[in-house]
Design a protein around this motif. Structure first.
Motif, PDB file in Angstrom:
ATOM      1  N   SER A 104       8.885   9.066  -0.637  1.00 47.38           N
ATOM      2  CA  SER A 104       7.758   9.243  -0.854  1.00 47.38           C
ATOM      3  C   SER A 104       6.987  10.262  -1.605  1.00 47.38           C
ATOM      4  O   SER A 104       6.331  10.508  -2.319  1.00 47.38           O
ATOM      5  N   SER A 139       0.822  -1.486  -0.163  1.00 47.02           N
ATOM      6  CA  SER A 139      -0.145   0.079   0.075  1.00 47.02           C
ATOM      7  C   SER A 139       0.726   0.997   0.049  1.00 47.02           C
ATOM      8  O   SER A 139       0.144   2.719  -0.433  1.00 47.02           O
ATOM      9  N   SER A 140       2.666   1.159   0.867  1.00 47.95           N
ATOM     10  CA  SER A 140       3.109   2.110   0.390  1.00 47.95           C
ATOM     11  C   SER A 140       4.453   2.233   0.716  1.00 47.95           C
ATOM     12  O   SER A 140       3.995   1.124   1.054  1.00 47.95           O
ATOM     13  N   ASN A 179       5.314   5.402  -8.276  1.00 51.43           N
ATOM     14  CA  ASN A 179       4.215   4.915  -6.463  1.00 51.43           C
ATOM     15  C   ASN A 179       3.263   4.698  -7.222  1.00 51.43           C
ATOM     16  O   ASN A 179       2.830   3.298  -6.361  1.00 51.43           O
ATOM     17  N   ASN A 201       5.161   1.279  -7.812  1.00 54.20           N
ATOM     18  CA  ASN A 201       5.552   0.710  -6.664  1.00 54.20           C
ATOM     19  C   ASN A 201       6.609   0.084  -6.768  1.00 54.20           C
ATOM     20  O   ASN A 201       8.053  -0.431  -7.211  1.00 54.20           O
ATOM     21  N   ASN A 215       8.343   4.029   1.955  1.00 52.49           N
ATOM     22  CA  ASN A 215       8.600   5.368   2.640  1.00 52.49           C
ATOM     23  C   ASN A 215       9.185   5.908   1.543  1.00 52.49           C
ATOM     24  O   ASN A 215      10.088   5.645  -0.166  1.00 52.49           O
ATOM     25  N   ARG A 241       4.517  -1.160   3.486  1.00 54.00           N
ATOM     26  CA  ARG A 241       2.947  -0.856   4.602  1.00 54.00           C
ATOM     27  C   ARG A 241       2.416  -2.217   3.379  1.00 54.00           C
ATOM     28  O   ARG A 241       2.497  -1.386   2.235  1.00 54.00           O
ATOM     29  N   SER A 242       2.168  -3.648   4.369  1.00 53.81           N
ATOM     30  CA  SER A 242       1.725  -4.114   3.576  1.00 53.81           C
ATOM     31  C   SER A 242       1.039  -4.701   3.803  1.00 53.81           C
ATOM     32  O   SER A 242       0.824  -6.052   4.814  1.00 53.81           O
TER      33      SER A 242
END
Length: 120
Positions: free
Chosen positions: A52, A28-29, A72, A75, A31, A100-101
């Motif tokens: 990010s 999901s994100s 982003n 990814n 850094n 973040r997963s």
């Protein structure tokens, strides 16, 4: 969650290469994303990083020649390397921090290296 680097190869001095680093998994994100390199007989060193938010920083040895970027939505991180020199010869590794997963946060993940060889 994994990182897969690609794009290395053999190039003559003054040439260019573009490295890619794809993060896979349910992400999901992320850094910071970073490129490191390790030349034979030397310690691994940070080449470039991108946050990010798109803030970048470079090692003095590559400033003005290398450009780091990231997508982003995909990814994916890139390293455009221009005006390559023999001293850029190294195994290049991609690295990501704060991934973040789902319910998990991975502190740091390394990809496998990709070899860049610059001939004089």
């Amino acid at each position: 969650v994994q990182l897969q680097a690609s794009g290395g190869g053999l190039v003559q001095s003054g040439g260019s290469l573009r490295l890619s680093c794809q993060a896979s998994g349910s992400i999901s994100s992320i850094n910071d994303m970073n490129w490191y390199r390790q030349a034979p007989g030397k310690q691994r060193e940070l080449v470039a990083l991108v946050t990010s938010g798109g803030i970048t920083n470079y090692a003095d040895s590559v400033k003005g020649r290398f450009t780091i970027s990231r997508d982003n939505a995909k990814n994916t991180m890139y390293l455009q390397m221009n005006n390559l020199k023999p001293e850029d010869t190294a195994v290049y590794y991609c690295n990501a921090k704060g991934i973040r997963s789902g319910p998990y946060i991975y502190r740091e993940i390394w990809g496998q290296g990709t070899l860049v060889t610059v001939s004089s």
